[in-house]
Structures are given as structure tokens and as C-alpha cells.
Design a protein around this motif. Structure first.
Motif, mmCIF file in Angstrom:
data_model
loop_
_atom_site.group_PDB
_atom_site.id
_atom_site.type_symbol
_atom_site.label_atom_id
_atom_site.label_comp_id
_atom_site.label_asym_id
_atom_site.label_seq_id
_atom_site.Cartn_x
_atom_site.Cartn_y
_atom_site.Cartn_z
ATOM 1 N N VAL A 1 34.362 43.640 24.822
ATOM 2 C CA VAL A 1 33.341 44.209 23.944
ATOM 3 C C VAL A 1 33.663 45.680 23.640
ATOM 4 N N SER A 2 34.238 46.384 24.618
ATOM 5 C CA SER A 2 34.567 47.803 24.407
ATOM 6 C C SER A 2 35.630 47.988 23.320
ATOM 7 N N VAL A 3 36.405 46.930 23.046
ATOM 8 C CA VAL A 3 37.399 46.992 21.968
ATOM 9 C C VAL A 3 36.998 46.111 20.786
ATOM 10 N N GLY A 4 35.725 45.703 20.751
ATOM 11 C CA GLY A 4 35.188 44.975 19.604
ATOM 12 C C GLY A 4 35.416 43.480 19.599
ATOM 13 N N LYS A 5 35.710 42.882 20.766
ATOM 14 C CA LYS A 5 35.955 41.444 20.864
ATOM 15 C C LYS A 5 34.988 40.812 21.860
ATOM 16 N N LYS A 6 34.712 39.529 21.658
ATOM 17 C CA LYS A 6 33.832 38.782 22.568
ATOM 18 C C LYS A 6 34.632 37.684 23.248
ATOM 19 N N PHE A 7 35.032 37.955 24.500
ATOM 20 C CA PHE A 7 35.757 37.000 25.320
ATOM 21 C C PHE A 7 34.857 36.524 26.450
ATOM 22 N N ASP A 8 35.224 35.397 27.047
ATOM 23 C CA ASP A 8 34.485 34.860 28.185
ATOM 24 C C ASP A 8 34.379 35.902 29.292
ATOM 25 N N GLY A 9 33.195 36.020 29.857
ATOM 26 C CA GLY A 9 32.996 36.858 31.032
ATOM 27 C C GLY A 9 32.969 35.950 32.248
ATOM 28 N N ASP A 10 33.918 36.101 33.139
ATOM 29 C CA ASP A 10 34.061 35.239 34.308
ATOM 30 C C ASP A 10 33.429 35.913 35.523
ATOM 31 N N PRO A 11 32.429 35.286 36.159
ATOM 32 C CA PRO A 11 31.772 35.902 37.316
ATOM 33 C C PRO A 11 32.702 36.179 38.499
ATOM 34 N N GLN A 12 33.901 35.595 38.501
ATOM 35 C CA GLN A 12 34.857 35.924 39.561
ATOM 36 C C GLN A 12 35.342 37.358 39.441
ATOM 37 N N PHE A 13 35.239 37.899 38.237
ATOM 38 C CA PHE A 13 35.693 39.259 37.971
ATOM 39 C C PHE A 13 34.515 40.035 37.402
ATOM 40 N N ALA A 14 33.760 40.640 38.283
ATOM 41 C CA ALA A 14 32.509 41.285 37.879
ATOM 42 C C ALA A 14 32.281 42.553 38.692
ATOM 43 N N ALA A 15 31.428 43.388 38.159
ATOM 44 C CA ALA A 15 31.044 44.620 38.857
ATOM 45 C C ALA A 15 29.573 44.897 38.576
ATOM 46 N N VAL A 16 28.907 45.444 39.572
ATOM 47 C CA VAL A 16 27.546 45.940 39.391
ATOM 48 C C VAL A 16 27.655 47.463 39.407
ATOM 49 N N ASP B 1 25.504 50.931 38.520
ATOM 50 C CA ASP B 1 24.159 51.473 38.269
ATOM 51 C C ASP B 1 23.128 50.367 38.109
ATOM 52 N N GLY B 2 23.253 49.333 38.931
ATOM 53 C CA GLY B 2 22.290 48.240 38.931
ATOM 54 C C GLY B 2 22.437 47.246 37.788
ATOM 55 N N LYS B 3 23.521 47.349 37.019
ATOM 56 C CA LYS B 3 23.743 46.439 35.894
ATOM 57 C C LYS B 3 24.996 45.613 36.146
ATOM 58 N N LEU B 4 24.937 44.346 35.731
ATOM 59 C CA LEU B 4 26.023 43.401 35.949
ATOM 60 C C LEU B 4 26.957 43.347 34.741
ATOM 61 N N TYR B 5 28.240 43.564 34.993
ATOM 62 C CA TYR B 5 29.276 43.524 33.962
ATOM 63 C C TYR B 5 30.309 42.474 34.353
ATOM 64 N N LEU B 6 30.717 41.658 33.393
ATOM 65 C CA LEU B 6 31.689 40.595 33.622
ATOM 66 C C LEU B 6 32.979 40.887 32.860
ATOM 67 N N PHE B 7 34.079 40.251 33.341
ATOM 68 C CA PHE B 7 35.384 40.489 32.745
ATOM 69 C C PHE B 7 36.154 39.183 32.600
ATOM 70 N N LEU B 8 37.107 39.166 31.705
ATOM 71 C CA LEU B 8 37.873 37.976 31.374
ATOM 72 C C LEU B 8 38.731 37.485 32.539
ATOM 73 N N ASN B 9 39.422 38.404 33.187
ATOM 74 C CA ASN B 9 40.321 38.030 34.280
ATOM 75 C C ASN B 9 40.602 39.246 35.159
ATOM 76 N N GLU B 10 41.442 39.064 36.150
ATOM 77 C CA GLU B 10 41.717 40.148 37.102
ATOM 78 C C GLU B 10 42.408 41.341 36.449
ATOM 79 N N ALA B 11 43.362 41.091 35.566
ATOM 80 C CA ALA B 11 44.071 42.183 34.900
ATOM 81 C C ALA B 11 43.112 43.045 34.079
ATOM 82 N N ILE B 12 42.224 42.410 33.355
ATOM 83 C CA ILE B 12 41.241 43.147 32.551
ATOM 84 C C ILE B 12 40.273 43.899 33.456
#
Length: 161
Positions: A103-118, A120-131
Motif C-alpha cells: 500500500v505504501s507504494v500504491g499496490k494492494k497485495f495479500d497481507g499474510d498474518p505470518q508476517f505482521a507487526a503491531v 502503536d497498537g495497530k496491526l499491519y500485515l505484509f506479503l512475505n518475509e522479504a517485504i
């Protein structure tokens, strides 16, 4: 078509309209298919309350399902489901559950809960480990760019890989 068939067809169309998700197309990252609740599954079935509150990835179960904006979320317990129902905005994944770096580069890719961060109390998801590793290099910059871009791409079609 007979009067009876017309009435049945009209009833089915009415029911389909009532069960349609209350969301705009592609605003949420969901699994294909429908849950028993009649809505697509968000967060790959992972309990968002456990993620945000405990920082732990715990799979939810269909026994504890809550629907928010046309998306079904699974929870590990009644307490977690109740917490979500009372304050969904505290637990929903950011950027509709799409990959925050994407999303930060203007694209909508799958957010995988295996690669996530909380953060400031907000949940962020990522495509894979490299991302996810790229995100870790500049968390605040990535989040700021994603917040700005999300407003622009929220209702656009998800990016196909």
C-alpha cells in the motif's frame, strides 16, 4: 415463466441483495469463498484481538465469528469476539488487511498474518518475509506512506500477482 417461478426468482434476488457484503469492492483483503456467516473471511482466520492484545498469532474458530463491514473474523474465544464487537476499530488490520508495504507504494497485495507487526497498537500485515524485512528498515515512513496511499487506492481492485 409462471407466476410461481417469478415469485421464487424475485425472492431469491431479494435474499441475494440482503446477504451482499456492506463493503465496496476490494476494500478488504479476504479469503475466497464464504464463511457459515455468509461473508468472506478476513485475516486468514487469525484472531485479531489476540494479535493486537497479546502480540500472538492465534487461529480463530468458526464457533466464534463476528461480521464487520461484510467481512467475517474468527476468534479463539467468546471474550475475544466480544472485545472485537465492542470496539472493532481497535483490532482491525490496517489498510483493509492488505500488505502495508505494498500500500505504501500504491499496490494492494495479500497481507499474510505470518508476517505482521503491531505498531502503536495497530496491526499491519505484509506479503512475505522479504517485504516484512523492508518494512522493519523504516516502519514509520512506510506507515505514513501507506496511510496517504490508502485513501487513494482503498476502493480500487486488488493487485494480481
Amino acid at each position: 415463466m409462471s407466476l410461481m417461478k417469478s415469485a421464487i426468482a424475485a425472492t431469491l434476488l431479494s435474499l441475494a441483495a440482503l446477504s451482499a457484503p456492506a463493503m465496496a469492492a476490494d476494500e478488504y483483503n479476504t479469503s475466497s469463498g464464504l464463511t457459515a456467516a455468509g461473508s468472506p473471511l478476513g485475516l486468514h482466520g487469525v484472531d485479531p484481538v489476540a494479535f493486537v492484545s497479546l502480540g500472538n498469532r492465534i487461529d480463530g474458530t468458526a464457533q466464534y465469528t463476528a461480521v464487520h463491514d461484510g467481512v467475517a473474523y474468527y476468534f479463539a474465544s467468546q471474550e475475544a469476539m466480544d472485545a472485537f464487537t465492542a470496539h472493532p476499530d481497535q483490532y482491525l488490520p490496517q489498510n483493509g488487511g492488505f500488505c502495508t508495504f505494498g500500500v505504501s507504494v500504491g499496490k494492494k497485495f495479500d497481507g499474510d498474518p505470518q508476517f505482521a507487526a503491531v505498531v502503536d497498537g495497530k496491526l499491519y500485515l505484509f506479503l512475505n518475509e522479504a517485504i516484512f524485512r523492508e518494512f522493519q528498515k523504516d516502519q514509520s515512513g512506510t506507515i505514513t506512506k501507506a496511510e496517504a496511499n490508502w485513501k487513494k487506492i482503498r476502493s480500487t481492485e486488488a493487485t494480481k500477482l
